[in-house]
Design a protein around this motif. Structure first.
Motif: not given
Length: 64
Positions: A7-20
Motif C-alpha cells: 500500500v505504501i508503494g502503491e500510494k507513492h507511485e500514485l502520488d508521483v503520477k498525480i504530481g505529473a
C-alpha cells in the motif's frame, strides 16, 4: 504487515503520477487536446486524489 508495504508503494507511485498529471494540467489545455479529453483528465485527477487519500487513511489506521 507486508500488505501495508504494498500500500505504501502503491500510494507513492500514485502520488508521483498525480504530481505529473497536475503539473500538466496547470499549464492549460494544449491545442492538440480536445475539450472532452481535457475534462476527462481533470476528472481523472480528482479520482486519483481521492484514491490517494483513501490509501493514506488505510495506512493511518494500520499504525493505530
Amino acid at each position: 504487515m507486508p500488505h501495508m508495504a504494498r500500500v505504501i508503494g502503491e500510494k507513492h507511485e500514485l502520488d508521483v503520477k498525480i504530481g505529473a498529471l497536475n503539473a500538466f494540467l496547470s499549464k492549460g489545455k494544449p491545442e492538440s487536446v480536445t475539450q472532452d479529453a481535457w475534462n476527462l483528465l481533470i476528472e481523472q485527477s480528482t479520482h486519483m486524489l481521492a484514491y490517494s487519500d483513501t490509501l493514506g487513511r488505510r495506512l493511518a489506521l494500520a499504525v493505530k
